[in-house]
Enzyme design. Structure first.
Site, PDB file in Angstrom:
ATOM      1  N   ASN A 151       0.971  -1.053   0.118  1.00  0.00           N
ATOM      2  CA  ASN A 151       0.063   0.025   0.119  1.00  0.00           C
ATOM      3  C   ASN A 151       0.971   1.224   0.041  1.00  0.00           C
ATOM      4  O   ASN A 151       1.052   1.997  -1.079  1.00  0.00           O
ATOM      5  CB  ASN A 151      -0.734   0.196   1.163  1.00  0.00           C
ATOM      6  N   ASP A 152       1.611   1.420   1.121  1.00  0.00           N
ATOM      7  CA  ASP A 152       2.240   2.774   1.175  1.00  0.00           C
ATOM      8  C   ASP A 152       3.344   2.753   0.093  1.00  0.00           C
ATOM      9  O   ASP A 152       3.619   4.013  -0.058  1.00  0.00           O
ATOM     10  CB  ASP A 152       3.101   2.711   2.731  1.00  0.00           C
ATOM     11  N   VAL A 153       3.809   1.720  -0.453  1.00  0.00           N
ATOM     12  CA  VAL A 153       4.976   2.044  -1.500  1.00  0.00           C
ATOM     13  C   VAL A 153       4.493   2.266  -2.873  1.00  0.00           C
ATOM     14  O   VAL A 153       5.469   2.629  -3.685  1.00  0.00           O
ATOM     15  CB  VAL A 153       5.943   0.722  -1.444  1.00  0.00           C
TER      16      VAL A 153
END
Lengths: 462, 108
Positions: free
Chosen positions: A388-390
């Protein structure tokens, strides 16, 4: 004074440690390097028993046996996904051990006076070891709790935190001076408690995604505590080993922070400035487009170029093997598929490489961020599995977001994006991902392994 | 004072050595390197053994033994877990290795 042969033996152990660190920085020699380091450590311990007139021998050997069993069982049993928290835990107990050693040596100095060397410098080193060792212990325990998700992974701040932290730091310095001026076990114990409080306060405001950097920093702290402890004991090996770890750990911390596009200062104190509360970590009820396995199988099966972005969720669901099967089937259909590995995919730099290597994904298919980021524009489908964050564009577009400035995979540039997610829960950094609401994004909800299994049979049926 | 200067020299040289030896590490190996370095500072076990060996009171002995247990966990667990991580890197490189190297690995 310890015998010359023992000093030479310690020198050999110190050389082992240098060779070990050198070996660990290259893939070919890494495993051998680690074994050389272990050999050096065992050598050092054996020498110690013969060189010093060690009393309480039965007790000590029993304690070593207990520690060995705990260490080996812990290291063997741990899931690869839980590796980072285990490293944090091991680091913490090392820091705790250093602090306890310094407390005992302080007791010795109080009782008998310092033998050999300058009492002043020895006391400064003692105070340093007690303080830094305790910080490392409690700080590592908090990082463990964060990674194990025993507590929130979001930065924890409260209004008085900066004042409390500054006050504790000041108290630590003042107590250290008091300890050097008039050594006493009571002052040492209070210093230890202040160190414990400092460690907790240091790590609480750090967001989940930055925790690996903090583990590395605390690792360097423990190294320095061990080095100072070596000075107190007049033991050159501890001084060398501790300093090596302290220096390389500090440098590694900087390398990691650079890979994530973060400054160390921002990592530690960014949340205190109030920036990281952005997003609130709430689950949005904005509409998203979701689809079943058959629709996504068509998307993938008729693409020319597919990039897979694996994340921690993949590893948690133990779906690496199913993913590899899917990629193989797509490859058989003549589709070019690569894995895009973000430097901090998983929970730590290099963690995802370990996890995919475990599933025997061919090395050639693993592409690092810099190699593959230009390819997304020509990519038909990006399959994001449990990450998600990447791929969160907020890192580029939203100043003040906890991940702002972190280099990301440019998944948003491809033609289609498929997210496999368990829920709309935000990623480890605790912020919402705009990409989920993008018109070219399709979501497939469910456990990564279930979803991939369904997708695999749907692609086979095409 | 010569002892202090000697130890200071050792300290400074170790700082440079520590930075120098890992300066070319690839990001793939950050996790195992951190874990390996973590295991190396477990050598505080040496210090724990020395102070516990000279402990005279029961309290001192208990604290010392606690330090020994903690340091051993750090050292032994650290090296074992690092080896487990690196084992996986080894697996996929096996075909590229020279034959006698693979044979040695099999024997181990």
């Amino acid at each position: 004074m310890i015998p010359v042969w023992a000093q030479l033996g310690y020198l050999a152990a110190a050389i082992c440690f240098i060779v070990a660190l050198k070996g660990l920085s290259s893939p070919k020699t890494a495993r051998g390097g680690n074994l050389i380091g272990a050999a050096g450590a065992v050598l050092a311990c054996v020498i110690t028993f013969f060189a010093y007139d060690v009393g309480n021998l039965g007790w000590i050997l029993a304690a070593i046996a207990i520690g060995t069993v705990i260490g080996v069982v812990g290291a063997q049993r741990v899931q690869m996904t839980q590796m980072p928290q285990l490293v944090a835990l091991f680091n913490g107990v090392g820091g705790g051990a250093a602090a306890l050693v310094a407390l005992l040596e302080l007791n010795e100095i109080v009782a008998h006076g310092e033998d050999g060397g300058s009492a002043l410098v020895a006391l400064i080193a003692t105070a340093f070891t007690i303080l830094v060792g305790s910080v490392s212990f409690s700080g590592s325990m908090v990082t463990f709790a964060k990674l194990q998700e025993l507590m929130t992974t979001r930065p924890v701040t409260f209004p008085g935190l900066p004042v409390l932290f500054g006050g504790s730091l000041l108290a630590g310095v003042v107590l250290s001076i008091v300890l050097v001026a008039g050594p006493g076990l009571a002052v040492g114990t209070v210093l230890c408690l202040v160190g414990l409080a400092l460690g907790v306060l240091l790590v609480l405001p750090v967001g989940g995604a930055d925790v690996p950097i903090v583990i590395s920093l605390l690792n360097a702290f423990t190294g320095l505590a061990v080095a100072a402890g070596g000075y107190v004991l007049g033991n050159t090996l501890l001084l060398v080993a501790g300093t090596l770890v302290g220096a390389s750990g500090t440098f590694l911390t900087k390398l990691m922070a650079d890979a994530m596009g973060r400054s160390l200062f921002n990592t530690l104190f960014g949340a205190l400035k109030g920036g990281s509360t952005l997003g609130g970590g709430e689950i949005s009820d904005r509409p998203v487009k979701s689809a079943g396995a058959e629709d996504i199988a068509i998307l993938l099966g008729y693409a020319h170029r597919v990039i897979v972005v694996p994340g921690y969720g993949l590893a948690v669901a133990q779906a690496q093997h199913t993913l590899r099967d899917l990629v193989d089937v797509l490859g058989d259909r003549g589709i070019k598929v690569d894995y895009a590995i973000h430097p901090v995919a998983g929970r730590m730099p290099g963690h995802m490489n370990v996890l995919l290597a475990e599933a025997q994904v061919p090395y050639e298919q693993l592409r690092e961020m810099d190699q593959i980021n230009g390819d997304f524009k020509q990519t038909d489908v990006v399959l994001v599995v449990g990450a998600n964050d990447v791929v969160n564009p907020a890192a580029k577009t939203t100043p003040g977001a906890p991940i702002y400035g972190m280099p990301i995979l440019n998944a948003d540039e491809s033609r289609q994006i498929v997210f496999m997610k368990r829920s709309m829960r935000p990623g480890f950094a605790g912020i919402e991902n705009e990409l989920l609401f993008d018109p070219k994004t399709t979501l497939m909800f469910g456990d990564a392994r279930d979803s991939l299994t369904k997708l695999l049979s749907a692609v086979k049926a095409l | 004072m010569t002892t202090e200067i000697a130890l200071l020299t050792v300290f400074i040289l170790s700082v440079f050595t520590g930075v120098e030896v890992i300066s070319k590490v690839s990001s793939t190996l950050h996790t195992p390197l951190m874990s390996g370095a973590n295991a190396i500072h477990g050598v505080i076990l040496v210090g724990a053994v020395i102070v516990t060996g000279f402990a005279e009171s029961t309290g001192g002995l208990i604290v010392g033994l606690a330090a020994v247990v903690l340091a051993t966990i750090n050292m032994v667990g650290g090296f074992v877990v690092t080896d487990r991580m690196l084992q996986m890197f080894g697996g996929r490189k096996a075909p590229k290795k020279a034959p006698q190297e693979s044979a040695q690995e099999g024997a181990a």
